[in-house]
Every structure is written in C-alpha cells, then in structure tokens.
Design an enzyme around this catalytic site. Structure first.
Site, PDB file in Angstrom:
ATOM      1  N   ASP A  58      -1.978 -15.910   0.504  1.00 17.47           N
ATOM      2  CA  ASP A  58      -2.345 -15.556   1.874  1.00 17.47           C
ATOM      3  C   ASP A  58      -3.217 -16.677   2.437  1.00 17.47           C
ATOM      4  O   ASP A  58      -4.440 -16.630   2.331  1.00 17.47           O
ATOM      5  CB  ASP A  58      -3.110 -14.221   1.872  1.00 17.47           C
ATOM      6  CG  ASP A  58      -3.280 -13.650   3.267  1.00 17.47           C
ATOM      7  OD1 ASP A  58      -2.706 -14.214   4.223  1.00 17.47           O
ATOM      8  OD2 ASP A  58      -3.976 -12.628   3.412  1.00 17.47           O
TER       9      ASP A  58
ATOM     10  N   LYS B  81     -10.077  -6.840  -0.709  1.00 12.51           N
ATOM     11  CA  LYS B  81      -9.788  -8.246  -0.435  1.00 12.51           C
ATOM     12  C   LYS B  81     -11.068  -9.056  -0.258  1.00 12.51           C
ATOM     13  O   LYS B  81     -11.072 -10.275  -0.436  1.00 12.51           O
ATOM     14  CB  LYS B  81      -8.913  -8.367   0.816  1.00 12.51           C
ATOM     15  CG  LYS B  81      -7.534  -7.730   0.665  1.00 12.51           C
ATOM     16  CD  LYS B  81      -6.744  -7.817   1.950  1.00 12.51           C
ATOM     17  CE  LYS B  81      -5.385  -7.148   1.815  1.00 12.51           C
ATOM     18  NZ  LYS B  81      -4.598  -7.187   3.068  1.00 12.51           N
TER      19      LYS B  81
ATOM     20  N   THR C  73      -0.650   2.265   9.104  1.00 10.87           N
ATOM     21  CA  THR C  73      -0.878   3.152  10.250  1.00 10.87           C
ATOM     22  C   THR C  73       0.433   3.557  10.913  1.00 10.87           C
ATOM     23  O   THR C  73       0.592   4.702  11.344  1.00 10.87           O
ATOM     24  CB  THR C  73      -1.806   2.474  11.268  1.00 10.87           C
ATOM     25  OG1 THR C  73      -3.060   2.194  10.644  1.00 10.87           O
ATOM     26  CG2 THR C  73      -2.047   3.368  12.470  1.00 10.87           C
TER      27      THR C  73
ATOM     28  N   SER D  92      -2.902 -14.873  12.353  1.00 11.26           N
ATOM     29  CA  SER D  92      -2.085 -13.663  12.369  1.00 11.26           C
ATOM     30  C   SER D  92      -2.817 -12.514  13.044  1.00 11.26           C
ATOM     31  O   SER D  92      -2.263 -11.809  13.896  1.00 11.26           O
ATOM     32  CB  SER D  92      -1.708 -13.283  10.935  1.00 11.26           C
ATOM     33  OG  SER D  92      -1.083 -12.015  10.886  1.00 11.26           O
TER      34      SER D  92
ATOM     35  N   GLY E 107       0.805  -1.213   0.000  1.00 14.81           N
ATOM     36  CA  GLY E 107       0.000   0.000   0.000  1.00 14.81           C
ATOM     37  C   GLY E 107       0.839   1.264   0.000  1.00 14.81           C
ATOM     38  O   GLY E 107       2.059   1.237  -0.152  1.00 14.81           O
TER      39      GLY E 107
END
Length: 512
Positions: free
Chosen positions: A254, A286, A201, A262, A197
């Site tokens: 993934d 997603k 954050t 996770s 991305g």
C-alpha cells in the site's frame, strides 16, 4: 478486417488475442500494443497470441474491450506505440521527480487501461519504494479527480467521512451519516465493499437498500434528503483508484503517497469542503502506534490544505471491535437498534457521536467543543433514525424496516469460555477471519456476535462468541478456526484467571 470472437471474461484491461500466424505477419509479439478500430469506436489493447484458440483472420476480444468497441462484428488492427507514461514510470524507479503533466499521463493511461498488469505493478512498486513528495502527491490527487466524474453541489458546506480501516465491526457510518444529514449538512458518503474485511459500509447499507448509483443520482439523493450511503465502485468517481487498489491487493503493498491521494481524490471528487478521517490506532490495526497516526494525520491535513479541503483526523481506539457484532446484517441490526432507542454498546455510541460531532463543528452547526452534545441530541431525539429511513427510502429500500426485521444466519454455534477469569487479549484479525469463514461479507447474514470484550469477567462455560452462517459447512469451518493453535495463529479471545502460572511446576511441591 478481422472477424471478432468475443471472450466473456473480464480481466481488468483491454486485451485481444490473435492467431500466431497473423501476429507474425504483422511483426507483432505478445505484450505489444495494437490499435483496434471499428466504425464509431477505437482503443489501444495489449496483444496475446495463440496457435489454436483463434483461427487466422479472427481476433479474440475480452469483455472490457468488446463492450467499449460497441460489440463490433469485425475490426481493423494495426501496431500501436507504447505509452509515454512507461518512460515516466522508469523515471520514478530512478528516483527522478515527475512533472504534473507526467503524473497526469500515468493516471490517464491507468484510467483508459493503456498499461498492462506488469506495467501497473511496476508503477505501484516504484511508488512504494520511492514515495512521491508533497507536490507530486497533490498533482497525483488532482489527476485522479480530473480523470473521473465530479459532483458539484449548489448548497454548501458539504462534509464527508473516511476511515483508515482495520477494525472489525466499524459500523459508525450507519450512524454518522444520518446524524449529520439530520443537522442540515450535506454528506454524500461513497463507500467501499470489503476486500479483506467482513463488511465495508457499502456491504452494510445494502442490507437496507440498493447502493449502486451514478454520480448524478448520488447528487440528487443527497440534495433531496441530505445524505447518501452508496458504493463508490458503481460510479466513475476517481476511477484510477479502483484499478490501483486491485493491483495493490495482489501485491500486498500500500504505497503511502498513493494512499493519501486515494483518500483525498474521492473526497475532492464528491465536492467535500470538510472531511473527518477516522484513524483506528493500536495493536493489530494499520496504525499500531500514536506516532504513526500523527504522521499520517499531518500529511492528510497538509494535502487537504493544498486541495482546498479542510481535514481533521480523529485517532480512535482500535484494540477491539466497535460494538459487539461483525458481519453486514448483524452490524446493521446493532446500528439500527441504537438509532431506534439511542442506546447500545458504548464503543459504538461514543465513537459515532465523537466523529459526527467533529463534522457538526466543521460544518458550522455546532461551536467548537459542542459537537458531541449536538450529535447526541439528534440521536436521542429520534431525528437520526427518521433521517436514515428517509435515506433508505430515497435509495429504494423499505423505510418501515425495524432492527428486529433483519434476518441473520440460522446456523449458529456458541464458543464457550474454557475457564473462569478475564478477557486479557482480543485479536481483531482472527475475528475477521472467523466472520469471513462463516460467509461474510458475501453472505450478508453471516458473522460473529461478541459476548465478552477486553477486561470483562467471564465464567467457565459462558459464551464468548456466537458464530452465525447460512450454511452448515461454512459454520463448521468458522468454528474450527476458533480452536486453531500453532506458532503463527492466535485464538480470537484469550481468557486468563488471576493466577497466571505456578512455580515450581512439580505435581507435589515441597512443603515447609
């Protein structure tokens, strides 16, 4: 004893290199494991061999192993057996159910770098093809928590937030954390940096203050001011996850059960009692359909129940960016402006208040259905802004910083509308690619300002986007991406008039 030759190269695992003559004399082959010992330290490493880089009687040691061997000058080397976890990975390939001890063994070997990249890839691929069942996923999550640092708070409840991601400009944690902390709840937010991305954050918070802290420091800051926004990678919290993510990224897969573990391992390790999961849903995300989002929501809440963590999931609109900025400094400036004034883009305001409101309800601060209003009062009153400044100061930043103080890239270019009409399509992936081409997230000042969003009226020559960068050449690359046209690429924004097409297409159509 072998003389150590340090290699200043990080490779993500323990690896050493012997001269081929020494390796043959010891009956060792490339890829074998060796035990490396020095006074006060020992580890198991993967062997590589060379005919020229290392002389006989020497051993080349890469950064990770050299550091954990206390920068030894000489070491002993002997053959070592293969980890038992390799046979458990093969069991997973054969669709056999694993025991709790077997899963714990795999996770432990991941944490201690006992698996080679090939073996780790085999585990991830097997997990992707054959998902773990709910019991195995619980065991995996607990093993990931137990093999790292944990934070234990004296005060409860402790709440947390996670986003599935996939939407550009999703800066809501910059508002959710101070709103929740200002209510009196504890919120130790450990976050990631962007991988694909334009800004995670942690990248955003780093515009205002340092984000690298130990688990003990995260606890201290959270207990002092109510919240923290820190980079999880600087801690030893759920360390297996970091190595797994790197391998998953390289494979572009993934595994579903791994994703569940996770998310929940990180939340369990920081002592969270309640978690809200932001689930952006829609084309280009997603979770492209509500059905997919509901399946994930059920699995997350079920896993949370097994772990003793209350989980609520919020399906949010993911069809276009949150707010009107993408890129660290631009996003922080927008979020800070909203905290200062209580006003700003509706998508950012509504989403932040909705997620914060859910946490206020889960934490017992607001009654069911009253969380949004309570969060809004904290925002409008200025309490959230004051709380963020307390967090910024506690993390080593300037508590007097204002939104207008945040610098953005001085090299800028507007992308203009080619026609009158409406914005009929908005491609999140392309916006992210353009922001990254401009330099984000590495260049904190780079990114994209969005002037027009889905459904908005636009006139020919009006700006659709402004691209910001710190360098001319990166700006040029980003601008070129806006005009790319081929079978595989979409423009970032599509503008159409009310008349989409005329038929027949002759230049001079027949008249009646």
């Amino acid at each position: 004893m072998f003389e150590v030759v340090p290699f200043d190269i990080e490779i993500g695992q323990y690896k050493v290199m012997l001269n081929i003559a020494d390796a043959r004399a010891m009956g060792l082959n490339p890829g074998d494991r060796v035990r490396v010992r020095t006074r006060g330290a020992s580890l198991t490493a993967i062997l590589d061999v060379t005919g020229q880089m290392i002389g006989q009687g020497q051993v080349g040691i890469f950064t990770e192993a050299f550091r954990d061997l206390k920068e030894a000058k000489s070491v002993e080397i002997s053959p070592a057996p293969r980890p038992a976890s390799i046979s458990y990975i093969k069991m997973l390939m054969d669709r056999q159910k694993l025991s709790e001890d077997q899963i714990r063994s795999i996770v432990r070997d991941i944490v201690y770098n006992n698996l080679s990249e090939i073996e780790l890839s085999a585990y991830i691929t097997a997990s992707y093809i054959h998902n773990l069942d709910p019991q195995e996923t619980e065991w995996l999550t607990r093993a990931m928590i137990e093999t790292g640092e944990r934070i234990y708070f004296d005060k409860h409840p402790v709440v947390d937030k996670h986003s599935i991601g996939g939407v550009p400009g999703n800066k809501v944690s910059m508002l959710v954390v101070p709103i929740v902390a200002a209510s009196g709840l504890l919120i130790p937010k450990t976050s990631s940096r962007a991988i694909t991305g334009a800004g995670g954050t942690a990248d955003l918070m780093e515009v205002l203050a340092p984000v690298e802290f130990t688990a003990d420091e995260i606890k201290e800051i959270t207990e002092t001011v109510g919240g923290v926004i820190a980079w999880g990678g600087a801690t030893n919290i759920a360390p297996a996850d970091d190595r797994l993510i790197k391998a998953e990224y390289a494979l572009a897969i993934d595994p579903y059960s791994q994703m569940l573990a996770s998310i929940m391992a990180k939340k369990g390790a920081v002592g969270a009692d309640a978690v809200v999961v932001d689930m952006p849903t829609g084309p280009g995300t997603k979770l492209e359909t509500p059905e997919k989002a509901r399946v994930l929501a059920k699995d997350l809440t079920d896993l949370g129940e097994r772990l003793g963590i209350r989980v609520e999931c919020a399906m949010t609109f993911g069809g276009s960016p949150v707010g009107r900025t993408v890129g660290p400094a631009l996003e922080v400036r927008e979020a800070l402006k909203m905290l200062e004034t209580g006003e700003g883009p509706n998508s950012l305001r509504e989403k932040s208040l909705a997620l914060a409101g859910i946490l206020l309800e889960m934490g017992g601060v607001a009654a069911r259905g009253e969380g949004y209003r309570a969060a809004e009062e904290i925002l409008v009153s200025g309490k959230a802004h004051r709380k963020l400044m307390e967090i910024v100061e506690a993390q080593g930043g300037d508590p007097k910083i204002r939104s207008e103080d945040i610098q953005i890239g001085e090299h800028q270019k507007q992308i203009l509308s080619p026609t009158n009409g409406y914005v009929v399509a908005f491609y999140n992936k392309r916006i992210i690619e353009i922001a990254r081409a401009a330099g984000a997230p590495g260049d904190k000042r780079a990114g994209v300002i969005i002037h027009k969003k889905m459904g908005e009226i636009v006139k020919k020559g009006e700006p659709l986007l402004t691209i910001c960068s710190s360098t001319d050449w990166e700006l040029e690359c980003a601008v070129k991406m806006c005009s790319m046209r081929d079978a595989l690429e979409q423009p970032p924004i599509v503008v159409e008039g009310m008349l989409l097409e005329r038929y027949p297409t002759e230049r001079y159509p027949r008249t009646i």
